[in-house]
Design a protein around this motif. Sequence first.
Motif, PDB file in Angstrom:
ATOM      1  N   VAL A  66      -0.635 -12.085 -10.227  1.00  0.00           N
ATOM      2  CA  VAL A  66       0.297 -11.013  -9.832  1.00  0.00           C
ATOM      3  C   VAL A  66       0.500 -10.068 -11.020  1.00  0.00           C
ATOM      4  O   VAL A  66       0.443  -8.836 -10.876  1.00  0.00           O
ATOM      5  N   ARG A  67       0.707 -10.639 -12.205  1.00  0.00           N
ATOM      6  CA  ARG A  67       0.903  -9.800 -13.404  1.00  0.00           C
ATOM      7  C   ARG A  67      -0.355  -8.976 -13.666  1.00  0.00           C
ATOM      8  O   ARG A  67      -0.276  -7.784 -13.958  1.00  0.00           O
ATOM      9  N   ARG A  68      -1.521  -9.596 -13.524  1.00  0.00           N
ATOM     10  CA  ARG A  68      -2.774  -8.871 -13.794  1.00  0.00           C
ATOM     11  C   ARG A  68      -2.955  -7.730 -12.804  1.00  0.00           C
ATOM     12  O   ARG A  68      -3.336  -6.630 -13.170  1.00  0.00           O
ATOM     13  N   ALA A  69      -2.648  -8.013 -11.517  1.00  0.00           N
ATOM     14  CA  ALA A  69      -2.824  -6.974 -10.497  1.00  0.00           C
ATOM     15  C   ALA A  69      -1.868  -5.808 -10.798  1.00  0.00           C
ATOM     16  O   ALA A  69      -2.236  -4.637 -10.698  1.00  0.00           O
ATOM     17  N   ARG A  70      -0.635  -6.157 -11.180  1.00  0.00           N
ATOM     18  CA  ARG A  70       0.366  -5.117 -11.463  1.00  0.00           C
ATOM     19  C   ARG A  70      -0.082  -4.242 -12.638  1.00  0.00           C
ATOM     20  O   ARG A  70       0.131  -3.050 -12.665  1.00  0.00           O
TER      21      ARG A  70
ATOM     22  N   TRP B 277       0.864  -1.196   0.000  1.00  0.00           N
ATOM     23  CA  TRP B 277       0.000   0.000   0.000  1.00  0.00           C
ATOM     24  C   TRP B 277       0.898   1.244   0.000  1.00  0.00           C
ATOM     25  O   TRP B 277       2.041   1.188   0.465  1.00  0.00           O
ATOM     26  N   PRO B 278       0.357   2.375  -0.511  1.00  0.00           N
ATOM     27  CA  PRO B 278       1.194   3.585  -0.597  1.00  0.00           C
ATOM     28  C   PRO B 278       1.740   4.012   0.764  1.00  0.00           C
ATOM     29  O   PRO B 278       1.028   3.991   1.771  1.00  0.00           O
ATOM     30  N   ARG B 279       2.993   4.413   0.760  1.00  0.00           N
ATOM     31  CA  ARG B 279       3.664   4.821   1.999  1.00  0.00           C
ATOM     32  C   ARG B 279       2.972   6.030   2.644  1.00  0.00           C
ATOM     33  O   ARG B 279       2.811   6.092   3.849  1.00  0.00           O
ATOM     34  N   GLU B 280       2.524   6.981   1.780  1.00  0.00           N
ATOM     35  CA  GLU B 280       1.930   8.208   2.334  1.00  0.00           C
ATOM     36  C   GLU B 280       0.599   7.937   3.054  1.00  0.00           C
ATOM     37  O   GLU B 280       0.106   8.784   3.798  1.00  0.00           O
ATOM     38  N   LEU B 281       0.025   6.738   2.843  1.00  0.00           N
ATOM     39  CA  LEU B 281      -1.236   6.411   3.519  1.00  0.00           C
ATOM     40  C   LEU B 281      -1.024   5.456   4.694  1.00  0.00           C
ATOM     41  O   LEU B 281      -1.974   4.956   5.284  1.00  0.00           O
ATOM     42  N   GLY B 282       0.243   5.147   4.998  1.00  0.00           N
ATOM     43  CA  GLY B 282       0.504   4.263   6.141  1.00  0.00           C
ATOM     44  C   GLY B 282       0.996   2.888   5.738  1.00  0.00           C
ATOM     45  O   GLY B 282       1.257   2.042   6.583  1.00  0.00           O
ATOM     46  N   GLY B 283       1.096   2.638   4.406  1.00  0.00           N
ATOM     47  CA  GLY B 283       1.620   1.352   3.946  1.00  0.00           C
ATOM     48  C   GLY B 283       3.142   1.385   3.845  1.00  0.00           C
ATOM     49  O   GLY B 283       3.787   2.342   4.290  1.00  0.00           O
ATOM     50  N   GLN B 284       3.705   0.324   3.245  1.00  0.00           N
ATOM     51  CA  GLN B 284       5.168   0.220   3.133  1.00  0.00           C
ATOM     52  C   GLN B 284       5.674   0.627   1.753  1.00  0.00           C
ATOM     53  O   GLN B 284       6.885   0.698   1.536  1.00  0.00           O
ATOM     54  N   GLY B 285       4.776   0.837   0.793  1.00  0.00           N
ATOM     55  CA  GLY B 285       5.181   1.294  -0.539  1.00  0.00           C
ATOM     56  C   GLY B 285       6.007   0.268  -1.315  1.00  0.00           C
ATOM     57  O   GLY B 285       6.751   0.640  -2.215  1.00  0.00           O
ATOM     58  N   LEU B 286       5.899  -1.017  -0.959  1.00  0.00           N
ATOM     59  CA  LEU B 286       6.659  -2.046  -1.685  1.00  0.00           C
ATOM     60  C   LEU B 286       5.738  -2.711  -2.727  1.00  0.00           C
ATOM     61  O   LEU B 286       4.632  -2.241  -2.966  1.00  0.00           O
ATOM     62  N   SER B 287       6.195  -3.826  -3.299  1.00  0.00           N
ATOM     63  CA  SER B 287       5.421  -4.436  -4.393  1.00  0.00           C
ATOM     64  C   SER B 287       4.523  -5.566  -3.871  1.00  0.00           C
ATOM     65  O   SER B 287       4.676  -6.034  -2.736  1.00  0.00           O
ATOM     66  N   LEU B 288       3.627  -6.032  -4.755  1.00  0.00           N
ATOM     67  CA  LEU B 288       2.783  -7.181  -4.421  1.00  0.00           C
ATOM     68  C   LEU B 288       3.655  -8.423  -4.172  1.00  0.00           C
ATOM     69  O   LEU B 288       3.336  -9.264  -3.333  1.00  0.00           O
ATOM     70  N   GLU B 289       4.774  -8.528  -4.902  1.00  0.00           N
ATOM     71  CA  GLU B 289       5.687  -9.672  -4.696  1.00  0.00           C
ATOM     72  C   GLU B 289       6.191  -9.682  -3.245  1.00  0.00           C
ATOM     73  O   GLU B 289       6.267 -10.732  -2.615  1.00  0.00           O
ATOM     74  N   HIS B 290       6.517  -8.490  -2.711  1.00  0.00           N
ATOM     75  CA  HIS B 290       6.954  -8.416  -1.307  1.00  0.00           C
ATOM     76  C   HIS B 290       5.828  -8.913  -0.386  1.00  0.00           C
ATOM     77  O   HIS B 290       6.066  -9.677   0.542  1.00  0.00           O
TER      78      HIS B 290
END
Length: 381
Positions: free
Chosen positions: A292-296, A53-66
């Motif tokens: 994963v590809r579709r989500a990306r 999830w986006p870092r500015e909203l409280g997430g980690q800003g990493l990828s779905l793979e992470h």
Amino acid sequence: MTPPALEAYRASARSWLAASAPPPLPQDYRLRTEALREWHSTLYRSGWVGIDWPRELGGQGLSLEHALIFIEESARAGAPQPFGAIGLHVVGPTLLRYGTGEQLARFVEPLLSGKEIWCQGFSEPDAGSDLASLRTRAVLEDDEFVLTGQKIWTSWADDSDWCAVLARTDPDRAQHKGISYLLVDMKTPGVTVRPITQITGDAEFCEVFFEDVRVPRSNLLGPLHGGWELAMHTLGHERSGYALRRRAELEVSYRNLLDAIRLGDSGPDVAVRIGAAYVTLRGLSALSRRAVRRARNGEVPSPLDSVDKLALAKGEQQLFGTALDLLGAHRAAPLTEGTSLDGEQIVKDYLHGRAASVYGGSEQIQLTIVAERLLGLPRMR
Ligand SMILES: Cc1cc2nc3c(=O)[nH]c(=O)nc-3n(C[C@H](O)[C@H](O)[C@H](O)COP(=O)(O)OP(=O)(O)OC[C@H]3O[C@@H](n4cnc5c(N)ncnc54)[C@H](O)[C@@H]3O)c2cc1C
């Protein structure tokens, strides 16, 4: 080949889980819920919730793979998923996609941290497969909707702070064009929740009644009367997203079952059944890579979500059906002795597996979507 950064992330998840994973959850539903809430908040404080999830909203800003690596490592360590699954994986993606800046600022951080738990108020007593025929009604009076009606099978409603409710806001339009998507505070006067006990003995899902419940207009997500598109977005994420996350747990259960079978004498048809479960899980794994590809690429929702959902249900039912039969056949010398198999959990997983061909849209409805929207057959209803 997995990039080194992902491998390093996996190693850090593995060592954190080795040090921090909770003890086995209590069997009692209430105690288990409390333990899961606590676990959700520990995960959030340690940076393991909202990984993509986006870092500015409280997430980690990493990828779905992470995010998937953390799920795989959690399954491997026997650690549960965070409690607020509907918020994180079903309603959350729709909030992120359609929420205004104000709505994101208000709702996302408490959703990620588990301070606020969400449920999904779509199904009604006479509107499940035929969701567009729903009758819960919301009438706009000045700056508030007045919400009246009933939902059913609402998972975790009794523990939820907020509910994503589909309500009819224009009865004069075509069915699916007069529905809005409202974010409803479950503490508002007029909301009544009645838990329903399932065959597992848990009272996970509920009936929810709305009697003249006043919902601020600012809690409308997306356009007025335009909620159908949002509902399809939510269901797409539910169908393909749950398959993505559950796969890792199924593979761990499969390996545990295989170890137990190797230890004992399990009868002649086991090879065929365990082979069939293996093939289904390999298929699910391939579908996961495509998901994963579709989500990306922003390709959710899509009729392909139904394929993922169908494969998940088949995987659950084959695996735990085999495990349950073996458990029964081994009553004298328990299959679970000296292995990592948990008999009570197998029974629960088997029963939950039956529900996999109903929740998120029944198997027949998913097959119809495949026939009509993927294969281009004419509508048969
Ligand atoms: C464990 C669990 C959790 C759930 N959680 C939630 C939740 O959190 N929120 C929520 O809103 N809902 C939830 N649901 C409800 C779920 O989405 C519905 O049960 C599902 O959509 C089916 O609707 P129904 O139960 O009304 O069955 P019906 O729609 O009455 O269907 C009954 C049977 O008829 C078949 N059928 C119906 N129409 C057709 C057709 N056109 N063609 C072929 N076959 C058809 C169905 O496949 C099914 O076998 C949950 C369900 C379960 C089992």
